[in-house]
Design an enzyme around this catalytic site. Structure first.
Site, PDB file in Angstrom:
ATOM      1  N   PHE A 232       0.643  -0.959  -0.277  1.00  0.00           N
ATOM      2  CA  PHE A 232      -0.374  -0.064   0.055  1.00  0.00           C
ATOM      3  C   PHE A 232       0.888   1.581   0.070  1.00  0.00           C
ATOM      4  O   PHE A 232       0.579   1.912  -0.940  1.00  0.00           O
ATOM      5  CB  PHE A 232      -0.572  -0.083   1.368  1.00  0.00           C
ATOM      6  N   CYS A 282      12.569  -3.178   0.859  1.00  0.00           N
ATOM      7  CA  CYS A 282      11.258  -4.169   1.253  1.00  0.00           C
ATOM      8  C   CYS A 282      10.515  -3.889   0.206  1.00  0.00           C
ATOM      9  O   CYS A 282       9.912  -5.546  -0.508  1.00  0.00           O
ATOM     10  CB  CYS A 282      10.643  -3.579   2.580  1.00  0.00           C
TER      11      CYS A 282
HETATM   12  C1  UDX Z   1       9.821   1.008   4.012  1.00  0.00           C
HETATM   13  C2  UDX Z   1       8.398   1.086   5.400  1.00  0.00           C
HETATM   14  O1  UDX Z   1       7.532   2.186   5.354  1.00  0.00           O
HETATM   15  C3  UDX Z   1       8.434   0.032   6.853  1.00  0.00           C
HETATM   16  O2  UDX Z   1       7.976   0.550   7.483  1.00  0.00           O
HETATM   17  C4  UDX Z   1       8.869  -1.385   6.417  1.00  0.00           C
HETATM   18  O3  UDX Z   1       9.654  -1.966   7.727  1.00  0.00           O
HETATM   19  C5  UDX Z   1      10.330  -1.506   5.897  1.00  0.00           C
HETATM   20  O4  UDX Z   1      10.108  -0.731   4.443  1.00  0.00           O
HETATM   21  P1  UDX Z   1      11.860   2.070   4.538  1.00  0.00           P
HETATM   22  O5  UDX Z   1      11.721   1.389   2.932  1.00  0.00           O
HETATM   23  O6  UDX Z   1      13.171   1.805   5.099  1.00  0.00           O
HETATM   24  O7  UDX Z   1      10.462   1.514   5.206  1.00  0.00           O
HETATM   25  O8  UDX Z   1      11.561   3.454   3.656  1.00  0.00           O
HETATM   26  P2  UDX Z   1      10.947   4.494   3.785  1.00  0.00           P
HETATM   27  O9  UDX Z   1      10.062   5.416   4.460  1.00  0.00           O
HETATM   28  O10 UDX Z   1       9.325   3.398   3.845  1.00  0.00           O
HETATM   29  O11 UDX Z   1      11.062   4.809   2.531  1.00  0.00           O
HETATM   30  C6  UDX Z   1      10.436   3.743   1.565  1.00  0.00           C
HETATM   31  C7  UDX Z   1      11.277   4.398   0.193  1.00  0.00           C
HETATM   32  O12 UDX Z   1       9.773   5.377  -0.690  1.00  0.00           O
HETATM   33  C8  UDX Z   1      11.992   5.403  -0.509  1.00  0.00           C
HETATM   34  O13 UDX Z   1      13.138   5.537  -1.608  1.00  0.00           O
HETATM   35  C9  UDX Z   1      11.710   6.992  -0.338  1.00  0.00           C
HETATM   36  O14 UDX Z   1      12.680   7.923  -0.216  1.00  0.00           O
HETATM   37  C10 UDX Z   1      10.422   6.669  -0.548  1.00  0.00           C
HETATM   38  N1  UDX Z   1       9.762   7.790  -0.428  1.00  0.00           N
HETATM   39  C11 UDX Z   1       8.801   7.975   0.751  1.00  0.00           C
HETATM   40  C12 UDX Z   1       8.979   8.608  -1.476  1.00  0.00           C
HETATM   41  O15 UDX Z   1       9.479   8.462  -2.662  1.00  0.00           O
HETATM   42  N2  UDX Z   1       7.703   9.686  -1.104  1.00  0.00           N
HETATM   43  C13 UDX Z   1       7.374   8.852   0.021  1.00  0.00           C
HETATM   44  O16 UDX Z   1       6.109  10.041   0.377  1.00  0.00           O
HETATM   45  C14 UDX Z   1       7.731   8.301   0.994  1.00  0.00           C
END
Ligand code: UDX
Ligand code: ADP
Length: 480
Positions: A232, A282
């Site tokens: 999601f 992830c």
């Molecule tokens: C994610 C989930 O958030 C976390 O709950 C799970 O346990 C592991 O996977 P993480 O991969 O550490 O965590 O980072 P997250 O903050 O979710 O960001 C993932 C990616 O999405 C990053 O590349 C981030 O830059 C990008 N992102 C995030 C965006 O491009 N826009 C956003 O608004 C949020």
């Protein structure tokens, strides 16, 4: 605290196991917590007296390590011994996407999880609660259970057969905010069918998490909830990134669109920042797991729906590299481009699935000369990710430290931003590190080769200051 639980062992001292166990040790001084790993170098780093050398960078982690290490938190290579005298074992090992064989490119490779289960089966004594912590495909607990059950019949050396309960307790921490996510979780999920085991783990979390946030489910719901949460979240990012492309074509601004839709309480404002595409260990892996699972159960449309999220992300990453090439008159060959940020997001040194990897590779293929900066990512890591090694021929004309490749382009790691921009044609911001918001664009402009471009894929640069410095400016989703 349940009187039976005295010692916890966590197998896997990585991004999940390290911070999670540090917080458990900090919040439960009566428990003895040992994190074990087969990787000696990693364990040595966890044990280094200088906590600035910990193998992972996570704000707040070093303070906890200083407080707990050697008291009730230990890091060790002695996997078997620690399994033997623990009451609860967390499995927190890596589960990358399979590269070959059945399910290649989609299913997770469970060989490390399986190897752990076999070790636990062989070395456990008495009753042991085994907790799945790594993100795993649905029904992995069944694999673990089967291996543990099988050991009862074959373990002739032990006078009393060991007994096991298996729980799923997925981790929802995000890198960069891991300590805060662990200390103040939105919820803790415990999946299982053994009430005593569930209660024992519940008691651990109860030390600092309010009980209404500790949810109990069956094993499979817990496993599926973790995949679904990540799917999601990733889907929201692909959604807003798709809208950024429409904004650029229509004259809309993706930040304004995000604000407008995010103030609808049904949608919410989080995870609506358009960027260079999602990275991290992830999101892609979990969605592909969901796709594999759906295909396995013959749910073709469901599989296609989720696969679209990953496809959009790939397309979006390519879109950014192509856009840079187009703006620089259709060719970046021999042109110097500063890459600001290589980690998949700020406040972490992790580069797994970072959009920077794909974007840099594409620019290298086009012959660009990349000067890559990141405050936390090591040069060795960039080298691994870009698959370019030191022994390839150097381009002495440009810089003695430039890495060349069989493709035309080359790259170099830059440590000091003040000297980075000399004769640069473009700057591309890929990670939202705070220090990039403080760059003096007048200084930068005085070093660059004109006409020069600043590309901001994270919306962290002030457009007015860049334009005042006489630089061309592009930012994600800005069609205005
Ligand atoms: C994610 C989930 O958030 C976390 O709950 C799970 O346990 C592991 O996977 P993480 O991969 O550490 O965590 O980072 P997250 O903050 O979710 O960001 C993932 C990616 O999405 C990053 O590349 C981030 O830059 C990008 N992102 C995030 C965006 O491009 N826009 C956003 O608004 C949020
Ligand atoms: P994550 O992000 O899920 O924490 P990491 O790759 O950072 O993943 O960490 C996983 C850790 O698990 C690695 O340090 C790896 O050496 C360790 N590991 C993998 N298999 C085993 C095993 N059988 N026994 C002990 N440690 C293992």
């Amino acid at each position: 605290m349940s009187s039976n639980l005295k010692k916890i062992c966590c197998i896997g001292a990585g991004y999940v196991g390290g911070p999670t166990m540090a917080v458990i040790a900090d919040k439960c001084p009566n428990l003895n917590v040992t994190v074990v790993d087969i990787n000696k170098e990693r364990i040595n780093l966890w044990n280094e007296s200088d906590t600035s050398n910990l193998p992972i960078y996570e704000p707040g982690l070093a303070d906890i390590i200083k407080r707990c290490r050697g008291k009730n938190l230990f890091f060790s290579n002695k996997v078997e011994e620690n399994i033997a005298d623990s009451d609860m074992i967390f499995i927190s090992v890596n589960t990358p996407t399979k590269k070959k064989g059945l399910g290649a490119g989609k299913a997770s490779d469970l060989k490390w999880v399986e190897s752990c289960a076999r070790k636990v089966a062989k070395h456990s004594i008495g009753h042991t609660i085994v907790v799945e912590k790594s993100t795993l495909p649905v029904r992995t607990a069944e694999v673990i259970k089967t291996i543990l059950e099988a050991s009862k019949n074959t373990n002739s050396k032990k006078s009393i057969n060991p007994t096991f309960a298996v729980l799923s307790n997925p981790e929802f921490l995000a890198e960069g905010t891991a300590i805060n996510d662990l200390v103040n979780p939105d919820r803790v999920l415990i999946g299982g069918d053994n009430e005593n085991a569930i209660q024992t783990l519940h008691e651990v979390y109860k030390n600092w998490v309010s009980e209404d946030k500790i949810l109990h489910t069956n094993l499979w719901s817990s496993e599926l909830a973790k995949l679904t949460a990540n799917a999601f979240l990733a889907q929201r990012i692909s959604s807003i990134n798709s809208i950024s492309a429409i904004c650029e074509s229509t004259g809309a601004d993706v930040r304004e669109v995000a604000r407008a839709i995010g103030s609808d309480s049904r949608i919410g404002s989080k995870f609506l920042d358009s960027g260079p595409g999602f990275g991290g260990s992830c999101f892609k892996k979990d969605i592909l797991n969901l796709v594999y699972l759906s295909e396995y159960f013959g749910l073709k449309e469901v599989a296609e729906f989720w696969e679209g999220v990953v496809q959009l992300n790939n397309w979006h990453q390519n879109r950014i590299s192509q856009l840079v090439v187009k703006k620089l008159f259709g060719s970046v060959s021999g042109k110097k481009i500063n890459i600001l940020g290589f980690a998949f997001k700020s406040n972490t040194n992790d580069t797994r699935e970072s959009s920077a990897i794909k974007i840099c590779k594409k620019l290298l293929e086009e012959g660009a000369i990349l000067y890559i900066h990141d405050p936390k990512v090591e040069e060795k890591q960039i080298e691994n990710d870009l698959k370019i090694t030191f022994n390839m021929k150097r381009n002495e004309d440009l810089s003695p430290n430039l890495h060349n490749n069989e493709v035309e382009g080359s790259w170099k790691k830059v440590n000091n931003l003040s000297e980075a921009f000399l004769d640069s044609d473009a700057v591309l911001v890929l990670t939202e590190w705070e220090e990039y918001t403080k760059i003096n664009w007048l200084d930068v402009a005085s070093q660059m080769r004109f006409p020069a471009w600043i590309f901001d894929s994270r919306s962290i640069i002030d457009p007015i200051k860049v334009k005042e410095a006489g630089l061309n400016f592009w930012r994600i989703g800005d069609g205005t």
